[in-house]
Design a protein around this motif. Sequence first.
Motif, mmCIF file in Angstrom:
data_model
loop_
_atom_site.group_PDB
_atom_site.id
_atom_site.type_symbol
_atom_site.label_atom_id
_atom_site.label_comp_id
_atom_site.label_asym_id
_atom_site.label_seq_id
_atom_site.Cartn_x
_atom_site.Cartn_y
_atom_site.Cartn_z
ATOM 1 N N LEU A 148 0.811 -1.218 0.000
ATOM 2 C CA LEU A 148 0.000 0.000 0.000
ATOM 3 C C LEU A 148 0.848 1.273 0.000
ATOM 4 O O LEU A 148 0.302 2.372 -0.024
ATOM 5 N N ALA A 149 2.174 1.104 0.005
ATOM 6 C CA ALA A 149 3.050 2.285 0.133
ATOM 7 C C ALA A 149 2.856 3.263 -1.016
ATOM 8 O O ALA A 149 2.953 4.475 -0.817
ATOM 9 N N PHE A 153 -5.367 1.602 -2.930
ATOM 10 C CA PHE A 153 -5.995 0.307 -2.634
ATOM 11 C C PHE A 153 -5.062 -0.803 -3.103
ATOM 12 O O PHE A 153 -4.079 -0.531 -3.792
ATOM 13 N N VAL A 154 -5.369 -2.039 -2.742
ATOM 14 C CA VAL A 154 -4.362 -3.079 -2.990
ATOM 15 C C VAL A 154 -4.131 -3.373 -4.468
ATOM 16 O O VAL A 154 -3.028 -3.766 -4.838
ATOM 17 N N ASP A 162 -9.746 -5.689 -1.744
ATOM 18 C CA ASP A 162 -9.855 -4.881 -0.518
ATOM 19 C C ASP A 162 -10.989 -5.391 0.371
ATOM 20 O O ASP A 162 -10.857 -5.442 1.592
ATOM 21 N N MET A 163 -12.094 -5.766 -0.269
ATOM 22 C CA MET A 163 -13.249 -6.244 0.520
ATOM 23 C C MET A 163 -12.913 -7.534 1.268
ATOM 24 O O MET A 163 -13.447 -7.785 2.343
ATOM 25 N N ALA A 164 -12.061 -8.359 0.660
ATOM 26 C CA ALA A 164 -11.685 -9.612 1.320
ATOM 27 C C ALA A 164 -10.716 -9.357 2.474
ATOM 28 O O ALA A 164 -10.794 -10.011 3.525
ATOM 29 N N ILE A 165 -9.821 -8.416 2.293
ATOM 30 C CA ILE A 165 -8.764 -8.195 3.295
ATOM 31 C C ILE A 165 -9.286 -7.380 4.483
ATOM 32 O O ILE A 165 -8.966 -7.669 5.644
ATOM 33 N N TYR A 166 -10.087 -6.367 4.180
ATOM 34 C CA TYR A 166 -10.498 -5.410 5.215
ATOM 35 C C TYR A 166 -11.044 -6.048 6.501
ATOM 36 O O TYR A 166 -10.574 -5.727 7.596
ATOM 37 N N PRO A 167 -12.012 -6.985 6.404
ATOM 38 C CA PRO A 167 -12.574 -7.508 7.677
ATOM 39 C C PRO A 167 -11.561 -8.271 8.519
ATOM 40 O O PRO A 167 -11.784 -8.481 9.714
ATOM 41 N N TRP A 168 -10.450 -8.664 7.918
ATOM 42 C CA TRP A 168 -9.420 -9.380 8.678
ATOM 43 C C TRP A 168 -8.389 -8.435 9.281
ATOM 44 O O TRP A 168 -7.528 -8.859 10.050
ATOM 45 N N LEU A 189 -7.196 1.265 6.064
ATOM 46 C CA LEU A 189 -8.274 0.793 6.949
ATOM 47 C C LEU A 189 -9.277 1.923 7.207
ATOM 48 O O LEU A 189 -10.496 1.741 7.104
ATOM 49 N N GLU A 190 -8.734 3.087 7.533
ATOM 50 C CA GLU A 190 -9.609 4.227 7.862
ATOM 51 C C GLU A 190 -10.406 4.684 6.638
ATOM 52 O O GLU A 190 -11.563 5.090 6.754
ATOM 53 N N THR A 191 -9.784 4.605 5.473
ATOM 54 C CA THR A 191 -10.483 5.002 4.232
ATOM 55 C C THR A 191 -11.675 4.077 3.985
ATOM 56 O O THR A 191 -12.782 4.523 3.661
#
Length: 240
Positions: A148-149, A153-154, A162-168, A189-191
Amino acid sequence: MFDLYYWTTPNGHKITIFLEEAGLAYNIKPVNIGKGEQFKAEFLTVSPNNRIPALVDHAPTGGGKPIAVFESGAILLYLAEKTGQFLSRDLRGRTEAIQWLFWQMGNLGPMAGQNNHFSNYAADKIPYAMDRYRNEVNRLYGVLNRRLADRAFVAGDYSIADMAIYPWIVPHERQGQKIDDFPQVKRWLETIQARPAVMRAYEKAKAVNPSQGGIRTSEERAILFGQTAASVDRAAAQAR
Ligand SMILES: N[C@@H](CCC(=O)N[C@@H](CS)C(=O)NCC(=O)O)C(=O)O
């Protein structure tokens, strides 16, 4: 149009996020995994791995019988392909998003799950297992932070990856991770947290499971931990 077999866990949130983002109508069929509802016959016909989430599309593209899909990554791909949303159509962009989707499915999800098990649920506190999975999750947070540097988004625009990663990443404290050590992940995460559809998805979780509690009782532990082929067969037979 869709039945979503769902419980209020990270893998469940992935799908409510997509459905809310895409503005699709769906009917939630709660599967309380602490009560063993994942062994009910109706559920096993759509999810033979006795895990949530699962989706039934009653109006598949091209018509015909309803289509049932299990495995959250497969569901996200199915929905992205059906709607033409949240997955690039360009070969390179699509390949990147799918790689990161599979990265979550094969790495972050399973490792964070084991980490949670050994650090928070296991009655025996086994330092080797706790360290092993906490460290592996830490390594994965580092991979994500580096990714993410130089991007928002990924993989290109906000996508099913992103939807798959975010809840984890949401439960980073429970995973023994310091989010401030990963500033790019924190920003990302905040975005995503601020997206109205994501807020709605988490509101839905509160409506389905107001206590939002983890696994508390010995009955819940007995149902969830120590499942073998035989216990699954037994539970499935009883549920019929
Ligand atoms: N790889 C699967 C994992 C699904 C999974 O582990 N679901 C958990 C909740 S997050 C579950 O249904 N657990 C029920 C059980 O352990 O019996 C996916 O991503 O769909």
